[in-house]
Write a protein that holds these residues in place. Sequence first.
Motif, PDB file in Angstrom:
ATOM      1  N   HIS A 146     -69.688 -55.673  39.808  1.00 14.87           N
ATOM      2  CA  HIS A 146     -70.773 -55.159  38.975  1.00 14.87           C
ATOM      3  C   HIS A 146     -71.977 -56.082  39.047  1.00 14.87           C
ATOM      4  O   HIS A 146     -71.884 -57.267  38.719  1.00 14.87           O
ATOM      5  CB  HIS A 146     -70.310 -55.017  37.529  1.00 14.87           C
ATOM      6  CG  HIS A 146     -69.572 -53.753  37.265  1.00 14.87           C
ATOM      7  ND1 HIS A 146     -68.199 -53.694  37.229  1.00 14.87           N
ATOM      8  CD2 HIS A 146     -70.013 -52.482  37.047  1.00 14.87           C
ATOM      9  CE1 HIS A 146     -67.821 -52.446  36.986  1.00 14.87           C
ATOM     10  NE2 HIS A 146     -68.886 -51.696  36.875  1.00 14.87           N
ATOM     11  N   TYR A 147     -73.094 -55.529  39.498  1.00 11.12           N
ATOM     12  CA  TYR A 147     -74.354 -56.244  39.425  1.00 11.12           C
ATOM     13  C   TYR A 147     -74.890 -56.119  38.001  1.00 11.12           C
ATOM     14  O   TYR A 147     -74.283 -55.506  37.129  1.00 11.12           O
ATOM     15  CB  TYR A 147     -75.361 -55.643  40.411  1.00 11.12           C
ATOM     16  CG  TYR A 147     -75.341 -56.292  41.777  1.00 11.12           C
ATOM     17  CD1 TYR A 147     -74.192 -56.900  42.279  1.00 11.12           C
ATOM     18  CD2 TYR A 147     -76.479 -56.296  42.569  1.00 11.12           C
ATOM     19  CE1 TYR A 147     -74.179 -57.474  43.531  1.00 11.12           C
ATOM     20  CE2 TYR A 147     -76.476 -56.877  43.831  1.00 11.12           C
ATOM     21  CZ  TYR A 147     -75.318 -57.462  44.312  1.00 11.12           C
ATOM     22  OH  TYR A 147     -75.315 -58.036  45.550  1.00 11.12           O
ATOM     23  N   GLY A 148     -76.044 -56.716  37.771  1.00  9.38           N
ATOM     24  CA  GLY A 148     -76.687 -56.572  36.479  1.00  9.38           C
ATOM     25  C   GLY A 148     -77.114 -55.132  36.240  1.00  9.38           C
ATOM     26  O   GLY A 148     -76.958 -54.265  37.095  1.00  9.38           O
ATOM     27  N   PRO A 149     -77.668 -54.844  35.066  1.00 11.74           N
ATOM     28  CA  PRO A 149     -78.069 -53.475  34.729  1.00 11.74           C
ATOM     29  C   PRO A 149     -79.020 -52.880  35.767  1.00 11.74           C
ATOM     30  O   PRO A 149     -79.907 -53.557  36.284  1.00 11.74           O
ATOM     31  CB  PRO A 149     -78.780 -53.650  33.383  1.00 11.74           C
ATOM     32  CG  PRO A 149     -78.199 -54.889  32.805  1.00 11.74           C
ATOM     33  CD  PRO A 149     -77.930 -55.786  33.969  1.00 11.74           C
ATOM     34  N   ARG A 150     -78.822 -51.606  36.049  1.00  7.36           N
ATOM     35  CA  ARG A 150     -79.727 -50.853  36.928  1.00  7.36           C
ATOM     36  C   ARG A 150     -80.291 -49.623  36.226  1.00  7.36           C
ATOM     37  O   ARG A 150     -81.224 -49.007  36.709  1.00  7.36           O
ATOM     38  CB  ARG A 150     -78.981 -50.414  38.193  1.00  7.36           C
ATOM     39  CG  ARG A 150     -78.765 -51.511  39.211  1.00  7.36           C
ATOM     40  CD  ARG A 150     -80.087 -52.068  39.733  1.00  7.36           C
ATOM     41  NE  ARG A 150     -79.915 -52.805  40.958  1.00  7.36           N
ATOM     42  CZ  ARG A 150     -80.059 -52.289  42.165  1.00  7.36           C
ATOM     43  NH1 ARG A 150     -80.397 -51.014  42.293  1.00  7.36           N
ATOM     44  NH2 ARG A 150     -79.880 -53.013  43.228  1.00  7.36           N
ATOM     45  N   GLY A 169     -84.302 -62.161  42.003  1.00  8.26           N
ATOM     46  CA  GLY A 169     -84.506 -62.314  40.567  1.00  8.26           C
ATOM     47  C   GLY A 169     -84.029 -61.157  39.720  1.00  8.26           C
ATOM     48  O   GLY A 169     -84.181 -61.181  38.502  1.00  8.26           O
ATOM     49  N   GLY A 170     -83.440 -60.150  40.354  1.00  6.43           N
ATOM     50  CA  GLY A 170     -82.959 -58.996  39.600  1.00  6.43           C
ATOM     51  C   GLY A 170     -83.972 -57.878  39.563  1.00  6.43           C
ATOM     52  O   GLY A 170     -85.182 -58.100  39.715  1.00  6.43           O
ATOM     53  N   SER A 171     -83.488 -56.669  39.347  1.00  3.39           N
ATOM     54  CA  SER A 171     -84.330 -55.477  39.399  1.00  3.39           C
ATOM     55  C   SER A 171     -84.869 -55.045  38.048  1.00  3.39           C
ATOM     56  O   SER A 171     -85.819 -54.266  37.985  1.00  3.39           O
ATOM     57  CB  SER A 171     -83.527 -54.318  40.000  1.00  3.39           C
ATOM     58  OG  SER A 171     -83.106 -54.617  41.309  1.00  3.39           O
TER      59      SER A 171
END
Length: 239
Positions: A146-150, A169-171
């Motif tokens: 699981h990546y961070g929230p999308r 840096g994340g989406s």
Amino acid sequence: MIRKEINNKLTAMMQVRNEGNRYLRMVLDDVSQYVDAIVILDDGSTDDTVAICKSYPKVVSIGHSHISLYGINESVLKKRLFQRTIATSPDWILAIDADEVLENRAKEHIQSMINQTHTDWYGFRFYHFWKSMTHYRTDKLWAPFHYGPRLFRYMAGATYRWNDQALHGGSLPCNLVTDFPGAPSDLRIKHYGYAGSQEELQRKYNFYVQRDPHSEFCPRSHYDSILDENPILEPWEES
């Protein structure tokens, strides 16, 4: 802050650069089936990427960065894309890249996910397809997780903070997980960024080690693993 719960509008936001001969049409075809609007930020494309985006009716906004900032100041791009997206008054936002597709069953579930009041974000399991569009990688840090929230609920008046690092840096805002109720979803994202030829993998490797020569944002061992000769692969199966 007001949580809308009935017939919420879903807006996809996407950053693009020279995607004309890659997966852009496939991604736009797919995401157009289940979102209400698409917002694009072009990072200095020199091909027909922008023209392709303009040809899709659900693309409602396209911004331009005339000088590419990807790998140089990624956070500026992410913030510009976010500001352009919230200007369209979304209820929920899906951050998706031009080489990513949600699995088929997402179309059946995503509306019920956003038409509720208790969860403000979702994460997805991420699958890296490797040198093909049929097999994904399962070894090292490429294994599905699981990546961070999308996908998240946008609430006017809420405070959203961003990771300001130049790369990886994340989406989405970095405080979603700590400040808002959310959950991992069992839905999966198919990532085709590494599905191309060995030459394409070499170009990606070169890009990352040039932009991050001291491995500030990612372990060098992970970058080096892009060039592994015998990665462990598994065939994709739709669930």
